[in-house]
Design an enzyme around this catalytic site. Structure first.
Site, PDB file in Angstrom:
ATOM      1  N   ASN A 153      57.348  28.638  22.869  1.00 32.88           N
ATOM      2  CA  ASN A 153      58.229  29.357  23.815  1.00 32.88           C
ATOM      3  C   ASN A 153      59.464  29.959  23.144  1.00 32.88           C
ATOM      4  O   ASN A 153      59.947  31.014  23.541  1.00 32.88           O
ATOM      5  CB  ASN A 153      58.596  28.490  25.026  1.00 32.88           C
ATOM      6  CG  ASN A 153      59.331  27.227  24.655  1.00 32.88           C
ATOM      7  OD1 ASN A 153      59.338  26.818  23.507  1.00 32.88           O
ATOM      8  ND2 ASN A 153      59.946  26.603  25.633  1.00 32.88           N
ATOM      9  N   GLY A 229      58.078  19.996  22.540  1.00 35.14           N
ATOM     10  CA  GLY A 229      56.832  20.359  23.209  1.00 35.14           C
ATOM     11  C   GLY A 229      56.654  19.540  24.468  1.00 35.14           C
ATOM     12  O   GLY A 229      57.632  19.050  25.054  1.00 35.14           O
ATOM     13  N   GLU A 251      62.153  16.554  21.816  1.00 32.84           N
ATOM     14  CA  GLU A 251      62.677  17.424  22.880  1.00 32.84           C
ATOM     15  C   GLU A 251      61.488  17.730  23.773  1.00 32.84           C
ATOM     16  O   GLU A 251      60.622  18.530  23.399  1.00 32.84           O
ATOM     17  CB  GLU A 251      63.226  18.727  22.287  1.00 32.84           C
ATOM     18  CG  GLU A 251      64.407  18.559  21.379  1.00 32.84           C
ATOM     19  CD  GLU A 251      65.666  18.125  22.105  1.00 32.84           C
ATOM     20  OE1 GLU A 251      65.678  18.125  23.352  1.00 32.84           O
ATOM     21  OE2 GLU A 251      66.621  17.783  21.414  1.00 32.84           O
ATOM     22  N   CYS A 285      62.239  24.911  28.622  1.00 27.74           N
ATOM     23  CA  CYS A 285      62.299  23.531  29.129  1.00 27.74           C
ATOM     24  C   CYS A 285      63.546  23.265  29.964  1.00 27.74           C
ATOM     25  O   CYS A 285      63.552  22.361  30.788  1.00 27.74           O
ATOM     26  CB  CYS A 285      62.157  22.531  28.002  1.00 27.74           C
ATOM     27  SG  CYS A 285      63.207  22.904  26.616  1.00 27.74           S
TER      28      CYS A 285
HETATM   29  P1  ADP Z   1      52.233  23.280  25.154  1.00 28.54           P
HETATM   30  O1  ADP Z   1      51.273  22.637  26.100  1.00 28.54           O
HETATM   31  O2  ADP Z   1      53.374  23.888  25.797  1.00 28.54           O
HETATM   32  O3  ADP Z   1      51.577  24.174  24.139  1.00 28.54           O
HETATM   33  P2  ADP Z   1      52.262  21.131  23.291  1.00 28.54           P
HETATM   34  O4  ADP Z   1      53.045  19.878  23.374  1.00 28.54           O
HETATM   35  O5  ADP Z   1      50.779  21.040  23.410  1.00 28.54           O
HETATM   36  O6  ADP Z   1      52.882  22.092  24.357  1.00 28.54           O
HETATM   37  O7  ADP Z   1      52.570  21.895  21.928  1.00 28.54           O
HETATM   38  C1  ADP Z   1      53.763  21.811  21.208  1.00 28.54           C
HETATM   39  C2  ADP Z   1      53.448  21.662  19.737  1.00 28.54           C
HETATM   40  O8  ADP Z   1      52.759  20.435  19.560  1.00 28.54           O
HETATM   41  C3  ADP Z   1      52.528  22.748  19.179  1.00 28.54           C
HETATM   42  O9  ADP Z   1      52.904  23.041  17.852  1.00 28.54           O
HETATM   43  C4  ADP Z   1      51.184  22.076  19.229  1.00 28.54           C
HETATM   44  O10 ADP Z   1      50.240  22.613  18.326  1.00 28.54           O
HETATM   45  C5  ADP Z   1      51.570  20.678  18.831  1.00 28.54           C
HETATM   46  N1  ADP Z   1      50.577  19.655  19.140  1.00 28.54           N
HETATM   47  C6  ADP Z   1      49.757  19.569  20.224  1.00 28.54           C
HETATM   48  N2  ADP Z   1      48.969  18.480  20.119  1.00 28.54           N
HETATM   49  C7  ADP Z   1      49.283  17.854  18.958  1.00 28.54           C
HETATM   50  C8  ADP Z   1      48.822  16.691  18.277  1.00 28.54           C
HETATM   51  N3  ADP Z   1      47.869  15.921  18.778  1.00 28.54           N
HETATM   52  N4  ADP Z   1      49.387  16.377  17.089  1.00 28.54           N
HETATM   53  C9  ADP Z   1      50.373  17.135  16.578  1.00 28.54           C
HETATM   54  N5  ADP Z   1      50.854  18.240  17.159  1.00 28.54           N
HETATM   55  C10 ADP Z   1      50.319  18.605  18.327  1.00 28.54           C
END
Ligand code: ADP
Length: 483
Positions: A153, A229, A251, A285
């Site tokens: 975002n 995230g 965060e 957020c």
């Molecule tokens: P959104 O649903 O808004 O995309 P996420 O929390 O899924 O939010 O994504 C935020 C970040 O966390 C991104 O860089 C995403 O690739 C990463 N991410 C998602 N799942 C995992 C995981 N299992 N391990 C590490 N990073 C992750």
């Protein structure tokens, strides 16, 4: 417009060519056109990056703050100068209006500048000893290799908010950007490279989130995970970090209440609701998720707000005078649709908007929407929407609205609009949120601590607090001869 990407993984000061067998396409969310492809890295690349960061930590952490600050200053200036070009790349991959994208890149540069200044100010403490034969020092020291995971975002500013304080403190970093928006990250890494950052101090791995995440979590050399995230991924990272007692800074999501009291300046409050809710299309957020308006001003407030929403313009972020770009992807659209549908099914009324935009673009557009007659049991009142929808509800008195505002697991940001100073302080003290905006919906700035409480996160980004998160406090106890 954007050159074909040939490199997207940066380890130990070297960009590697994209492996044709492991690459992934990046799409423009406004047009759904393919922009380019980036490397789909995983475990192997992450382990190499951690190794490089570990080696680089030996010398980077021992440099003086001034030496580290020189690199950060240079990077800040280079990023600021390049804000327009990088802003264009950001709009292409993320969709936000160009002015917002350029503003974000400049904001990202401001974090580099702030921590360039802070790098020299990691003070320790001299403790007055209760024992005559002892002297006591508290020595702040960089925590080590940091795994930084960032969202789509704010694909530029979320990187520098983490990386700038980490580097200023003397840490080295392995960065994993969001899969939707790796191009801004690549540009920021090129800026660091041009600023002369030593090899291995910052590394970038694009690719498979689960694999990269697991490699960061299971490697003992990674001493801290800093993440922005979703709450669900944040909780997973926290749980997995427990195994090696890694430090975490998180965060996470929010569900910001916006409270307009009867003594609020109506015009000011409404223009701030619009700014808070529709900046980045509600994909923020800290953006307003629930709007509480005092019953005595509900009618004029709703009417004026509705008119202003109807004047908002959707479109490709590159068009002039655009207020809202697309949502990031189909899942985001579906979530917004489901929140609106759930509210309507439970008796809410649609004042304006409410459906996918039938414009000429094939991207993920949703009309800016106002819902009235909302009730607390509707999903939109307690789940994060991350889209351009405002549910408006009236309230009668201060205690009632404070109780409603606090009735959530989230605790990131809350906003109050009132012209009464005593009330603003009284309410701010009682709201269970990490950030309170009083007649202000943009509390994010390099010099102030940004962060949530409750299930919205741990740790602060910004200010001297931001750098503290990346430092251990080592206690040195010195026995001393009394001669
Ligand atoms: P959104 O649903 O808004 O995309 P996420 O929390 O899924 O939010 O994504 C935020 C970040 O966390 C991104 O860089 C995403 O690739 C990463 N991410 C998602 N799942 C995992 C995981 N299992 N391990 C590490 N990073 C992750």
């Amino acid at each position: 417009m954007i050159e074909k990407q040939t490199k997207s993984i940066f380890i130990n000061g070297v960009w590697s060519e994209i492996d044709p067998e492991a690459k992934v396409a990046i799409y423009n969310p406004a047009t759904m056109e393919k922009i380019t492809e980036v490397a789909y890295g995983g475990k192997k690349e992450t382990e190499k990056a951690i190794e490089a960061a570990k080696e680089a930590f030996k010398s980077w952490s021992r440099k003086t703050g001034r030496e580290r600050s020189r690199v950060l200053y240079k990077a800040a200036h280079l990023l600021e100068e390049d804000a327009e070009r990088i802003g264009r790349i950001l709009t292409t991959e993320q969709g936000k209006p160009l002015a917002e994208a350029i503003g974000e890149v400049k904001g990202a540069a401001a974090f580099l500048l702030w921590y360039a200044e802070e790098a020299s100010r990691a003070y320790g403490e001299w403790l007055p000893s209760s024992i005559p034969s002892k002297r006591m020092i508290v020595m702040p020291q960089a925590i080590g290799v940091v795994g930084a995971i960032t969202p789509w975002n704010f694909p530029a500013s979320m990187i520098t908010r983490k990386v700038a304080p980490a580097l200023a403190a003397g840490c080295t970093v392995v960065l994993k950007p969001a899969p939707e928006t790796p191009l801004s990250a690549i540009e920021i890494l090129k800026i660091f490279e041009a600023a002369g950052i030593p090899k291995g101090v910052i590394n970038l791995v694009t690719g498979n989130a689960e694999e990269i995440g697991e490699a960061l979590l299971t490697n003992k050399d990674v001493r801290m995970i800093t993440f922005t995230g979703s709450t669900i991924v944040g909780k997973y990272l926290m749980k997995e970090s427990a195994d090696q007692v890694k430090k975490v800074a998180l965060e996470l999501g929010g569900h910001a209440p916006f409270i307009a009291f009867e003594d609020a300046d109506l015009e000011k409050a409404i223009s701030n609701v619009l700014a808070s809710k529709f900046r980045n299309n509600g994909q923020t957020c800290i953006c307003t998720n629930r709007l509480y308006v005092h019953e005595s001003i509900l009618k004029p407030f709703t009417e004026l707000l509705m008119k202003k929403i109807q004047n908002l313009k959707l479109g490709n972020g590159f068009e002039e005078d655009i207020d809202l770009g697309p949502l990031i992807n189909e899942q985001a659209l579906e979530k917004v649709e489901s929140h609106v549908q759930d509210a309507l099914d439970k008796g809410a009324r649609l004042a304006t908007g409410g459906k996918r935009w039938e414009g000429e673009l094939s991207g993920n557009f949703f009309e800016p929407t106002l819902l009235t007659g909302v009730e607390d049991q509707m999903k939109i009142m307690f789940e994060e929407t991350f889209g351009p929808v405002i549910p408006i509800q009236s309230f009668t008195d201060e205690d009632e609205v404070i109780q409603k505002a606090n009735d959530t697991d989230y605790g990131l940001a809350a906003f109050i609009f009132t012209e009464n100073t005593s009330r603003s302080l009284r309410v701010a003290e009682q709201l269970e949120y990490g950030m309170i905006g009083v007649n202000d919906v943009f509390p994010a700035t390099p010099e102030a601590p940004f962060g949530g409480i409750k299930q919205s996160g741990i740790g602060k980004e910004g200010g001297y607090y931001g750098m503290e998160d990346f430092m251990e406090k080592k206690f040195v106890s010195i026995g001393m001869d009394q001669e």
